[in-house]
Enzyme design. Structure first.
Site, short mmCIF file in Angstrom:
data_model
loop_
_atom_site.label_atom_id
_atom_site.label_comp_id
_atom_site.label_asym_id
_atom_site.label_seq_id
_atom_site.Cartn_x
_atom_site.Cartn_y
_atom_site.Cartn_z
N SER A 19 4.69 2.73 7.75
CA SER A 19 4.33 1.56 6.94
C SER A 19 5.51 1.10 6.08
O SER A 19 6.16 1.90 5.41
CB SER A 19 3.15 1.90 6.03
OG SER A 19 1.97 2.05 6.75
N ASP A 35 0.29 -7.69 1.82
CA ASP A 35 0.61 -6.27 1.76
C ASP A 35 2.12 -6.06 1.74
O ASP A 35 2.66 -5.23 2.49
CB ASP A 35 -0.03 -5.50 2.92
CG ASP A 35 0.02 -3.99 2.73
OD1 ASP A 35 0.30 -3.54 1.61
OD2 ASP A 35 -0.20 -3.25 3.72
N HIS A 37 0.81 -1.22 0.00
CA HIS A 37 0.00 0.00 0.00
C HIS A 37 0.85 1.27 0.00
O HIS A 37 0.34 2.35 -0.29
CB HIS A 37 -1.00 0.00 1.18
CG HIS A 37 -0.41 0.32 2.51
ND1 HIS A 37 -0.06 -0.65 3.43
CD2 HIS A 37 -0.10 1.51 3.10
CE1 HIS A 37 0.41 -0.07 4.52
NE2 HIS A 37 0.41 1.23 4.34
#
Length: 388
Positions: A221, A137, A107
């Site tokens: 992230s 992910d 992402h």
């Protein structure tokens, strides 16, 4: 009869009295009122079998451990700037090998038209996405820099992680590169929704997720979650928003992709650009509540209760059954199978089953599910397929 006092004794008394009545004040002023501090001399009574005082943790050693850890690991952590048609964003990543492969979240690089990878040394280069995995992910970015500028981070062992174990996160929260935070492993085997749509309009689930209270914020992230040996044990992925507006700020509940998933997925992403997960084809809630167990007539409130079976899936072909009889709970149907073990390993919640499949099995493997059907124990063999 009058007592006589030696002159020397009187002078000493007067001097002591004068001293006790003079207290210095700011500015050189003197107070004629003494400050009285009651004192009490306490005799320490020895106790039989008295235990020696417990020594405090050596905070300096703890501090040095974290300082040395940061100095070893930070050179291998990168900041990632992403430019898309709709704007852009920032994330984190880390060096996987001396070939220039960088691991991050899918992402982070999703829809990227241009990528910039910034190293702590000051080097800034463009990167190219060479593989993505929407289920876990994960993504791999390739950069072209001399191998001498690359500091690959070693990968740890996710299965041996313990709840309560100290971990640190290093990344780029809010664009603040090289930020380090510390916490513990809060839980293992959590599940999160995948980023890939499953047949029927729902989304697949990701398993083996690590929960941590190390501060993770937007921009973290894709960055590494690291143990005190300097090994990567997870890839920071998501947090639970902690306010009514749903804003992404640290709430002490963060999630990271387990490194055991990384070790299976990343080599395939580098080689083929994708990774194939095993597919069973059942839908279940994460856990069974007492109310659910009572409504379903189950003898226990542990296991993975089969809510749905996808037509044509491996579970369907093996005869795994979903519930069909209505209960007083909307959307909950009784009569389905309760999976209580896989290949002899206990399944207490759905995440146990999913973690086992994602970390131990591949498409084409055969597993044995132990189920309770109509409260009767039964074993069913299932040959796993590839997630469609």
């Amino acid at each position: 009869m009058k007592r006589s006092f030696p002159l020397a004794f009187l002078l000493v008394v007067l001097a002591l009295t004068a001293l006790s009545c003079r207290v210095s004040l700011p500015g050189g002023l003197q107070s004629e009122t003494p400050t009285l501090i009651p004192t009490l001399r306490v005799e320490k009574v020895p106790q039989e079998n008295a235990q020696p005082p417990q020594s405090l943790p050596d905070l300096v050693d703890q501090q040095n451990t974290l300082v040395n850890l940061y100095e070893r690991v930070n050179p291998g952590v990168v900041s990632i700037r992403v430019y898309t048609a709709g704007g852009g964003g920032q994330g984190s990543g880390f060096v996987y090998d001396t070939e220039g492969h960088i691991i991050t979240n899918y992402h982070v690089v999703q829809d990227a038209e241009d990528l910039e990878v910034d190293f702590p040394s000051g080097i800034k280069v463009r990167g190219k996405v060479v593989g993505t995995d929407l289920d876990s992910d994960l993504a791999v970015v390739k950069v072209d820099v001399p191998s001498s500028e690359l500091t690959p981070l070693p990968l740890g062992d996710g299965e041996s992680l313990k709840v309560g174990q100290t971990v640190v996160a290093i990344g780029n929260p809010f664009g603040l590169a090289g930020t380090m935070t510390a916490g513990i492993i809060s839980a293992k085997g959590r599940t999160l929704e995948s980023l890939r749509e499953a047949p029927g309009g729902n989304y697949f689930s990701s398993g083996a997720i690590i929960q941590t209270d190390a501060a993770i914020n937007p921009g973290n992230s894709g960055g590494p979650l690291i143990d005190l040996d300097g090994k990567v044990v997870g890839i920071n992925r998501a947090i639970v928003a902690n306010n009514a507006f749903g804003e992404s700020t640290n709430s002490g509940v963060g999630f990271a992709v387990n490194v055991d998933i990384v070790k299976r997925v990343v080599p395939e992403l580098i080689k083929n650009g994708k990774y194939s997960y095993p597919y069973l084809g059942v839908t279940s809630q994460e856990e069974i509540t007492l109310l659910m167990a009572e409504e379903l007539g189950l003898p226990q409130a542990t296991g993975a209760y089969v809510l749905q079976v996808t037509p044509g899936s491996p579970a369907d072909k093996a005869g795994i059954r979903a519930g069909t009889r209505r209960t007083s709970v909307a959307g909950l149907y009784a009569g389905g199978d309760l999976i209580i073990a896989v290949d002899g390993q206990e399944v207490r919640v759905f995440g146990d089953l999913l973690t086992y499949l994602m970390t131990k099995k591949s498409p084409g493997d055969t597993i044995v599910l132990t189920i309770l059907r109509d409260n009767q124990r039964k074993e069913v063999s299932v040959t796993l397929a590839e997630r469609p």
